[in-house]
Design a protein around this motif. Structure first.
Motif: not given
Ligand SMILES: [Ca+2]
Ligand SMILES: [Ca+2]
Ligand SMILES: [Ca+2]
Length: 135
Positions: A61, A63, A65, A67-68, A72
């Motif tokens: 992950d 960034d 956030d 979530t993938l 990613e």
């Molecule tokens: Ca992400």
């Protein structure tokens, strides 16, 4: 004439070279059981597999956030597999969605249903599909 000492040195160098390439091969082919078997019982259970998957999720992950996305995931899931794993169809996987796929694959890789994966089960097609989500 070659001295005895230089022959010994040559032999030592060759042996060292072989040992380091062996060590390299061992690292590259590190057994997934050894990597993830935190209770050292020689098999992977669902808790160990989920721990490995969570660690990889965090690593992937980029960034942060939570979530993938497709980028990613870097090919770990095919488009179809991602769609199936993504019930809200937002194109990303939360950790829960990711772990749900991991659990499905764990069960698929455990045909004797003893709740653990041994080396042979991990080496099966389903086992390898699971390992792609762990490392
Ligand atoms: Ca992400
Ligand atoms: Ca174990
Ligand atoms: Ca099993």
């Amino acid at each position: 004439m070659i001295s005895r000492r230089s022959i010994l040195l040559t032999l030592a160098a060759v042996t060292c070279g072989q040992m380091s390439s062996l060590a390299f091969a061992a690292t590259r082919n590190a057994s997934p059981i050894k990597m993830f078997d935190t209770d050292n019982d020689g098999t992977l259970d669902l808790a160990e597999v989920k721990k490995a998957a969570s660690d990889l999720f965090a690593k992937l992950d980029a960034d942060h956030d939570g979530t993938l996305d497709k980028r990613e995931l870097a090919g770990r899931l095919r488009v179809k597999e991602l769609a199936a794993a993504d019930p809200d169809h937002d194109g990303t996987l939360t950790a829960d969605e990711y772990l749900a796929v991991v659990e499905q694959r764990f069960n698929a890789a455990d045909p004797d249903k003893d709740g653990t994966l041994d080396a042979k089960e991990l080496n099966s097609k389903a086992g390898k599909a699971l390992l792609r989500l762990l490392k």
